[in-house]
Design a protein around this motif. Structure first.
Motif, PDB file in Angstrom:
ATOM      1  N   THR A  73       0.833  -1.207   0.000  1.00 29.65           N
ATOM      2  CA  THR A  73       0.000   0.000   0.000  1.00 29.65           C
ATOM      3  C   THR A  73       0.859   1.245   0.000  1.00 29.65           C
ATOM      4  OG1 THR A  73      -1.771  -1.170   1.177  1.00 29.65           O
ATOM      5  CG2 THR A  73      -1.818   1.236   1.233  1.00 29.65           C
ATOM      6  N   LEU A  86     -10.322  -0.177  -5.211  1.00 32.16           N
ATOM      7  CA  LEU A  86      -9.776  -1.459  -4.756  1.00 32.16           C
ATOM      8  C   LEU A  86     -10.701  -2.566  -5.243  1.00 32.16           C
ATOM      9  CD1 LEU A  86      -8.008  -3.377  -3.048  1.00 32.16           C
ATOM     10  CD2 LEU A  86      -9.443  -2.793  -1.071  1.00 32.16           C
ATOM     11  N   THR A 121      -6.763  -6.048   3.121  1.00 28.88           N
ATOM     12  CA  THR A 121      -6.536  -4.998   2.111  1.00 28.88           C
ATOM     13  C   THR A 121      -7.462  -3.808   2.364  1.00 28.88           C
ATOM     14  OG1 THR A 121      -8.079  -6.077   0.576  1.00 28.88           O
ATOM     15  CG2 THR A 121      -5.735  -6.612   0.351  1.00 28.88           C
ATOM     16  N   ILE A 125      -6.436   0.192   3.116  1.00 26.62           N
ATOM     17  CA  ILE A 125      -6.711   1.199   2.092  1.00 26.62           C
ATOM     18  C   ILE A 125      -7.884   2.111   2.443  1.00 26.62           C
ATOM     19  CG2 ILE A 125      -7.482   1.443  -0.322  1.00 26.62           C
ATOM     20  CD1 ILE A 125      -5.742  -1.042  -0.927  1.00 26.62           C
TER      21      ILE A 125
END
Length: 248
Positions: A73, A86, A121, A125
């Protein structure tokens, strides 16, 4: 092909080196965006990036490892300055078998890759998207998450969990400018079929009223719209793309 406006947008696509992930990268690039591919297979990432061209980059990432995702990231932010999209696409089937015959380590691995990795993830993010006041997250679930495929309880459970994660996260982010949705494809003929028995492949085809498997480009088209500003009043939703198998 309809033009979806993703000009200037940067997308991270997990499992982006092949199959649905690669087709999604192609569609986002055609729509004016840039893509960053995250995949466990470094050699496949390098080939995909070379084939996709200048607005594509990528790196090998173990998506179930928080430190690896955090590092990837930071790398993406350093290179692009932002992450607008994403696409949590990476997944495994874990093979096929009756629930009582599947080994616990196979069950756990399938849940780790298909459900816990998208959580990791998203956790990395989402704060960046919130700070920017804009973001689109698309989770690639499965028709199995709605219906529960026999001989695939681990896969079905992982995808049902991903649908639940989508709904919760979408509600948590309502009003922030970050929208979260998921899709539930029927089977697409990609390399993931290599992890399935022929009996299971035949079973999946028999359930599709359109009597064919899904094309990766068809999934990519839906993802591209969900990744765009045109998708503006939908969050926490489940979009069916199953050839008529599920109509709910």
């Amino acid at each position: 092909m309809n033009k979806i406006d993703l000009d200037g947008r940067t997308a991270i696509i997990t499992g982006g080196a092949r199959g649905i992930g690669y087709a999604t990268a192609e569609r986002i690039l055609e729509s004016g965006g840039s893509v960053v591919l995250w995949d466990i297979d470094g050699a496949a990432v390098d080939k995909a990036v070379a084939d996709l061209g200048a607005r594509a980059s990528g790196t090998a990432v173990e998506l179930t490892d928080e430190a690896a995702v955090a590092a990837a990231t930071r790398q993406a932010m350093d290179a692009a300055g932002k992450i607008d999209i994403l696409v949590n696409n990476a997944g495994i089937t874990g093979g096929n078998g009756k629930t009582w015959d599947l080994a616990p380590d196979v069950w756990r691995k399938t849940i780790e890759v298909n459900l816990i990795a998208p959580y990791i993830t998203s956790r990395a993010i989402v704060p960046l998207m919130m700070e920017a006041g804009y973001g689109r997250i698309i989770n690639v679930a499965s028709i199995a998450g709605k219906e529960g495929n026999p001989n695939a309880s681990h896969y079905s459970a992982s995808k049902a969990g991903l649908i639940g994660l989508t709904k919760s996260l979408g509600k948590e982010l309502a009003g922030t400018g970050v929208l979260v949705n998921c899709i539930t494809p029927a089977a697409a003929r990609t390399s993931i079929f290599d992890q399935m028995s022929q009996e299971h492949i035949d079973f999946m085809l028999s359930k599709i009223p359109l009597q064919r498997f899904l094309e990766p480009a068809e999934v990519a088209a839906m993802i591209a719209w969900l990744a765009s500003e045109d998708c503006s009043f939908t969050t926490g939703a489940v979009f069916d793309i199953s050839g008529g198998r599920a109509v709910y």
